[in-house]
Design a protein around this motif. Structure first.
Motif, PDB file in Angstrom:
ATOM      1  N   CYS A  15       0.857  -1.183   0.000  1.00 10.72           N
ATOM      2  CA  CYS A  15       0.000   0.000   0.000  1.00 10.72           C
ATOM      3  C   CYS A  15       0.898   1.239   0.000  1.00 10.72           C
ATOM      4  CB  CYS A  15      -0.903  -0.011   1.243  1.00 10.72           C
ATOM      5  SG  CYS A  15      -1.940   1.454   1.400  1.00 10.72           S
ATOM      6  N   VAL A  16       0.535   2.237  -0.766  1.00  6.78           N
ATOM      7  CA  VAL A  16       1.341   3.462  -0.851  1.00  6.78           C
ATOM      8  C   VAL A  16       0.870   4.539   0.118  1.00  6.78           C
ATOM      9  CG1 VAL A  16       2.007   3.055  -3.249  1.00  6.78           C
ATOM     10  CG2 VAL A  16      -0.045   4.385  -2.752  1.00  6.78           C
ATOM     11  N   ASN A  17      -0.244   4.290   0.817  1.00 10.58           N
ATOM     12  CA  ASN A  17      -0.781   5.290   1.739  1.00 10.58           C
ATOM     13  C   ASN A  17       0.050   5.387   3.009  1.00 10.58           C
ATOM     14  OD1 ASN A  17      -2.960   5.817   0.041  1.00 10.58           O
ATOM     15  ND2 ASN A  17      -4.184   4.194   0.946  1.00 10.58           N
ATOM     16  N   PRO A  18       0.133   6.575   3.586  1.00 11.84           N
ATOM     17  CA  PRO A  18       0.844   6.728   4.863  1.00 11.84           C
ATOM     18  C   PRO A  18       0.029   6.094   5.989  1.00 11.84           C
ATOM     19  CG  PRO A  18      -0.211   8.777   4.278  1.00 11.84           C
ATOM     20  CD  PRO A  18      -0.410   7.852   3.108  1.00 11.84           C
ATOM     21  N   PRO A  19       0.689   5.678   7.071  1.00  7.93           N
ATOM     22  CA  PRO A  19      -0.053   5.100   8.194  1.00  7.93           C
ATOM     23  C   PRO A  19      -0.882   6.165   8.908  1.00  7.93           C
ATOM     24  CG  PRO A  19       2.243   5.364   8.782  1.00  7.93           C
ATOM     25  CD  PRO A  19       2.123   5.739   7.333  1.00  7.93           C
ATOM     26  N   GLU A  20      -2.069   5.762   9.349  1.00  8.12           N
ATOM     27  CA  GLU A  20      -2.933   6.646  10.121  1.00  8.12           C
ATOM     28  C   GLU A  20      -3.231   6.076  11.498  1.00  8.12           C
ATOM     29  OE1 GLU A  20      -6.235   8.499   7.852  1.00  8.12           O
ATOM     30  OE2 GLU A  20      -5.459   7.292   6.178  1.00  8.12           O
ATOM     31  N   PHE A  21      -3.038   4.769  11.658  1.00 14.35           N
ATOM     32  CA  PHE A  21      -3.339   4.092  12.921  1.00 14.35           C
ATOM     33  C   PHE A  21      -2.266   3.068  13.253  1.00 14.35           C
ATOM     34  CE2 PHE A  21      -7.364   5.179  10.925  1.00 14.35           C
ATOM     35  CZ  PHE A  21      -8.026   5.833  11.950  1.00 14.35           C
ATOM     36  N   VAL A  22      -1.981   2.930  14.551  1.00 15.09           N
ATOM     37  CA  VAL A  22      -1.175   1.821  15.053  1.00 15.09           C
ATOM     38  C   VAL A  22      -2.158   0.744  15.464  1.00 15.09           C
ATOM     39  CG1 VAL A  22       0.371   1.034  16.881  1.00 15.09           C
ATOM     40  CG2 VAL A  22       0.703   3.281  15.871  1.00 15.09           C
ATOM     41  N   MET A  23      -1.950  -0.478  14.979  1.00 15.32           N
ATOM     42  CA  MET A  23      -2.809  -1.606  15.332  1.00 15.32           C
ATOM     43  C   MET A  23      -2.144  -2.370  16.472  1.00 15.32           C
ATOM     44  SD  MET A  23      -3.486  -2.996  11.501  1.00 15.32           S
ATOM     45  CE  MET A  23      -1.759  -3.383  11.359  1.00 15.32           C
ATOM     46  N   SER A  24      -2.922  -2.699  17.478  1.00 10.46           N
ATOM     47  CA  SER A  24      -2.382  -3.479  18.588  1.00 10.46           C
ATOM     48  C   SER A  24      -3.460  -4.389  19.141  1.00 10.46           C
ATOM     49  CB  SER A  24      -1.848  -2.556  19.690  1.00 10.46           C
ATOM     50  OG  SER A  24      -2.888  -1.771  20.232  1.00 10.46           O
ATOM     51  N   ILE A  25      -3.040  -5.336  19.963  1.00  8.64           N
ATOM     52  CA  ILE A  25      -3.961  -6.222  20.665  1.00  8.64           C
ATOM     53  C   ILE A  25      -3.756  -6.003  22.151  1.00  8.64           C
ATOM     54  CG2 ILE A  25      -4.563  -8.615  21.174  1.00  8.64           C
ATOM     55  CD1 ILE A  25      -3.770  -9.292  18.307  1.00  8.64           C
ATOM     56  N   LEU A  26      -4.847  -5.668  22.836  1.00 13.92           N
ATOM     57  CA  LEU A  26      -4.815  -5.505  24.286  1.00 13.92           C
ATOM     58  C   LEU A  26      -5.222  -6.836  24.901  1.00 13.92           C
ATOM     59  CD1 LEU A  26      -6.674  -2.070  24.522  1.00 13.92           C
ATOM     60  CD2 LEU A  26      -4.228  -2.467  24.726  1.00 13.92           C
ATOM     61  N   SER A  27      -4.284  -7.499  25.557  1.00 18.34           N
ATOM     62  CA  SER A  27      -4.579  -8.785  26.185  1.00 18.34           C
ATOM     63  C   SER A  27      -4.284  -8.691  27.673  1.00 18.34           C
ATOM     64  CB  SER A  27      -3.747  -9.905  25.547  1.00 18.34           C
ATOM     65  OG  SER A  27      -2.404  -9.831  25.959  1.00 18.34           O
ATOM     66  N   LYS A  28      -4.580  -9.751  28.385  1.00 17.33           N
ATOM     67  CA  LYS A  28      -4.318  -9.758  29.827  1.00 17.33           C
ATOM     68  C   LYS A  28      -2.826  -9.701  30.137  1.00 17.33           C
ATOM     69  CE  LYS A  28      -4.529 -14.742  30.006  1.00 17.33           C
ATOM     70  NZ  LYS A  28      -5.134 -15.907  30.558  1.00 17.33           N
ATOM     71  N   ASP A  29      -1.974 -10.086  29.167  1.00 23.64           N
ATOM     72  CA  ASP A  29      -0.520 -10.073  29.358  1.00 23.64           C
ATOM     73  C   ASP A  29       0.131  -8.747  28.989  1.00 23.64           C
ATOM     74  OD1 ASP A  29      -0.661 -12.755  30.137  1.00 23.64           O
ATOM     75  OD2 ASP A  29      -0.437 -13.446  28.067  1.00 23.64           O
ATOM     76  N   GLY A  30      -0.607  -7.863  28.336  1.00 25.43           N
ATOM     77  CA  GLY A  30      -0.042  -6.580  27.912  1.00 25.43           C
ATOM     78  C   GLY A  30      -0.605  -6.163  26.571  1.00 25.43           C
ATOM     79  N   GLU A  31       0.041  -5.196  25.955  1.00 23.83           N
ATOM     80  CA  GLU A  31      -0.384  -4.703  24.648  1.00 23.83           C
ATOM     81  C   GLU A  31       0.681  -5.060  23.622  1.00 23.83           C
ATOM     82  OE1 GLU A  31      -2.148  -0.661  22.572  1.00 23.83           O
ATOM     83  OE2 GLU A  31      -1.201  -0.512  24.525  1.00 23.83           O
ATOM     84  N   TYR A  32       0.252  -5.616  22.498  1.00 21.22           N
ATOM     85  CA  TYR A  32       1.154  -6.058  21.450  1.00 21.22           C
ATOM     86  C   TYR A  32       0.899  -5.267  20.181  1.00 21.22           C
ATOM     87  CZ  TYR A  32       1.712 -10.027  24.558  1.00 21.22           C
ATOM     88  OH  TYR A  32       1.958 -10.810  25.650  1.00 21.22           O
ATOM     89  N   MET A  33       1.922  -4.517  19.720  1.00 24.59           N
ATOM     90  CA  MET A  33       1.786  -3.778  18.469  1.00 24.59           C
ATOM     91  C   MET A  33       1.897  -4.761  17.313  1.00 24.59           C
ATOM     92  SD  MET A  33       4.049  -0.680  16.968  1.00 24.59           S
ATOM     93  CE  MET A  33       4.088  -0.457  15.211  1.00 24.59           C
ATOM     94  N   ILE A  34       0.967  -4.671  16.384  1.00 25.17           N
ATOM     95  CA  ILE A  34       0.934  -5.578  15.240  1.00 25.17           C
ATOM     96  C   ILE A  34       1.450  -4.901  13.975  1.00 25.17           C
ATOM     97  CG2 ILE A  34      -0.564  -7.041  13.819  1.00 25.17           C
ATOM     98  CD1 ILE A  34      -0.272  -7.919  16.790  1.00 25.17           C
ATOM     99  N   GLY A  35       1.104  -3.647  13.770  1.00 25.10           N
ATOM    100  CA  GLY A  35       1.533  -2.935  12.572  1.00 25.10           C
ATOM    101  C   GLY A  35       0.878  -1.577  12.498  1.00 25.10           C
TER     102      GLY A  35
END
Length: 87
Positions: A15-35
């Motif tokens: 994709c040529v578009n600039p990023p607008e959002f950080v994707m993450s998963i909030l779990s009981k162990d912490g937050e994991y950045m995905i992309g």
């Protein structure tokens, strides 16, 4: 440091578009950045992350999208021509 483009690839092309959002998963162990993603691919990524969670390839938890903001400081100079309009 974040990528300068959305993390998705369609038909083998990035994709040529600039990023607008950080994707993450909030779990009981912490937050994991995905992309990072643009507005156009936010739903595509959300659907894919749910599938990967069901397959056990990503941690279980709430999928979170955090909006990015352009920042300039004394040591990081932001030139107006370099800024991307993010709403």
């Amino acid at each position: 440091m974040l990528p300068d483009r959305c993390s998705i690839r369609e038909g083998g092309r990035p994709c040529v578009n600039p990023p607008e959002f950080v994707m993450s998963i909030l779990s009981k162990d912490g937050e994991y950045m995905i992309g990072v993603t643009c507005e156009n691919h936010k739903n595509v990524f959300s659907d894919k992350m749910q599938v990967l969670q069901e397959e056990g390839k990503l941690p279980q938890g709430q999928i979170n999208f955090t909006a990015l903001k352009a920042v300039g400081t004394d040591c990081i100079k932001a030139h107006p021509d370099d800024l991307i309009n993010i709403e």
